[in-house]
Design a protein around this motif. Sequence first.
Motif, short mmCIF file in Angstrom:
data_model
loop_
_atom_site.label_atom_id
_atom_site.label_comp_id
_atom_site.label_asym_id
_atom_site.label_seq_id
_atom_site.Cartn_x
_atom_site.Cartn_y
_atom_site.Cartn_z
N ARG A 51 46.68 34.64 65.80
CA ARG A 51 48.03 34.56 66.30
C ARG A 51 48.09 33.62 66.09
O ARG A 51 47.49 31.72 66.05
CB ARG A 51 48.72 35.21 67.67
CG ARG A 51 47.88 34.73 68.56
CD ARG A 51 49.35 35.18 70.19
NE ARG A 51 48.56 34.16 71.27
CZ ARG A 51 49.50 33.36 71.55
NH1 ARG A 51 50.83 33.00 70.85
NH2 ARG A 51 49.40 32.24 73.14
N PRO A 102 41.22 34.81 70.30
CA PRO A 102 40.45 35.15 71.59
C PRO A 102 39.44 34.17 71.64
O PRO A 102 38.63 34.78 70.67
CB PRO A 102 41.30 36.45 71.56
CG PRO A 102 41.35 37.01 69.80
CD PRO A 102 41.83 35.51 68.53
N ARG A 149 48.02 22.79 75.91
CA ARG A 149 47.85 24.37 75.29
C ARG A 149 48.78 25.27 76.27
O ARG A 149 49.42 26.41 75.57
CB ARG A 149 46.37 24.43 76.66
CG ARG A 149 45.48 24.36 75.54
CD ARG A 149 44.02 24.69 76.13
NE ARG A 149 44.15 26.31 77.12
CZ ARG A 149 43.65 26.69 76.16
NH1 ARG A 149 42.92 26.78 75.31
NH2 ARG A 149 43.44 28.51 76.74
N GLU A 150 49.15 24.87 77.27
CA GLU A 150 50.23 25.24 78.44
C GLU A 150 52.06 24.73 77.73
O GLU A 150 52.70 25.96 77.22
CB GLU A 150 50.84 24.57 79.84
CG GLU A 150 51.97 25.14 80.35
CD GLU A 150 51.77 24.68 81.85
OE1 GLU A 150 50.57 23.94 82.08
OE2 GLU A 150 53.06 24.60 82.41
N GLY A 153 52.20 27.38 75.05
CA GLY A 153 51.54 29.05 75.65
C GLY A 153 50.63 29.80 75.38
O GLY A 153 50.24 30.94 75.06
N VAL A 154 49.27 29.43 75.45
CA VAL A 154 47.99 29.57 74.86
C VAL A 154 47.61 30.43 76.00
O VAL A 154 47.41 29.44 77.31
CB VAL A 154 47.32 28.11 74.42
CG1 VAL A 154 45.32 28.97 74.14
CG2 VAL A 154 47.63 27.99 72.77
N LYS A 155 47.02 31.65 76.28
CA LYS A 155 46.79 31.98 77.62
C LYS A 155 44.70 31.56 77.76
O LYS A 155 44.10 31.33 76.52
CB LYS A 155 46.69 33.77 77.20
CG LYS A 155 47.80 33.70 77.29
CD LYS A 155 47.91 35.34 77.15
CE LYS A 155 49.43 35.61 75.59
NZ LYS A 155 48.80 36.10 74.31
N PRO A 156 45.01 31.41 78.66
CA PRO A 156 43.39 31.25 79.44
C PRO A 156 42.53 31.58 78.28
O PRO A 156 41.08 31.11 78.16
CB PRO A 156 43.07 32.01 80.55
CG PRO A 156 44.67 32.29 81.19
CD PRO A 156 45.80 32.22 79.95
N GLU A 157 42.70 33.12 78.07
CA GLU A 157 41.75 33.82 77.35
C GLU A 157 41.32 33.60 75.70
O GLU A 157 40.88 34.16 74.91
CB GLU A 157 41.22 35.23 77.40
CG GLU A 157 41.92 36.12 76.86
CD GLU A 157 44.13 36.06 77.60
OE1 GLU A 157 43.98 35.28 78.47
OE2 GLU A 157 44.34 36.81 77.17
N GLU A 158 42.33 32.65 75.45
CA GLU A 158 43.09 31.90 73.98
C GLU A 158 42.22 30.29 73.25
O GLU A 158 42.51 29.52 74.99
CB GLU A 158 44.10 32.20 73.59
CG GLU A 158 44.56 33.59 73.58
CD GLU A 158 46.04 33.29 73.32
OE1 GLU A 158 46.60 35.02 72.20
OE2 GLU A 158 47.33 32.82 73.54
N ARG A 159 42.04 30.24 72.61
CA ARG A 159 41.29 28.98 72.32
C ARG A 159 42.46 28.55 71.00
O ARG A 159 42.70 29.07 69.68
CB ARG A 159 40.06 28.88 72.04
CG ARG A 159 39.80 27.32 71.53
CD ARG A 159 38.39 26.73 71.95
NE ARG A 159 38.15 25.28 71.80
CZ ARG A 159 37.55 25.21 71.25
NH1 ARG A 159 36.69 25.79 70.42
NH2 ARG A 159 37.64 23.87 70.87
#
Length: 189
Positions: A51, A102, A149-150, A153-159
Amino acid sequence: MTEQSLSVKEAIRNRRSIKLFNGQPVDQEDLMNIIDTAVWAPNHGNRQPWRLVVSIGTAMDSLMSVIRDFAVPNWKELTEEEINKKMLKFTTPGAYAFVIVPQDVRQKERYEDFAAASGFIQNMQLLAWDLGIGACWKTPNWLDNPKFREALGVKPEERIISMLQFGYFDDIPKEKPRKSAEEIVTFFK
Ligand SMILES: Cc1cc2nc3c(=O)[nH]c(=O)nc-3n(C[C@H](O)[C@H](O)[C@H](O)COP(=O)(O)O)c2cc1C
């Protein structure tokens, strides 16, 4: 949108990573068309493991104030002119696409997803090149910084695997030589 003009071979052979942009804005429709075609990259199980967070047009200003904190951490001690100079390589592209993948807990899938997203990114670079838009895949260290990352809006399980800069340019960089097929191929006997 400009008509396609390059053959696949020409696009692959002549594309260069553009690191000096001229500040000309990139059209959002062009970028969305590039993405819409690039998603036809191969990917296992059609997981489409990508994404994007895109910054273009007026949103570039707010992205620049986020990037400034990481790229020029001492910016508060500098003059506006000094900051602008250090920020030039970030402010001159016409658009940004952060490619987010992901992080599958299964190693095989994680590597596959990373590989598939790399194909997707190269597709974007080639399609952009075909429109006369330069691109550069960048991976500054701060892409993995929790605060950055924050902000995206990057989620913990994403890079975030790529900060892809897009933009127009005045000069094409010199090509960097590659090894020939003969040098890298071992024939299985
Ligand atoms: C995974 C990856 C990470 C990269 N990271 C950076 C980077 O952080 N900064 C940069 O200037 N170029 C970066 N590049 C672009 C390379 O420098 C460039 O592809 C290389 O010099 C070859 O030039 P060419 O793409 O014009 O053939 C990266 C490329 C890849 C594939």
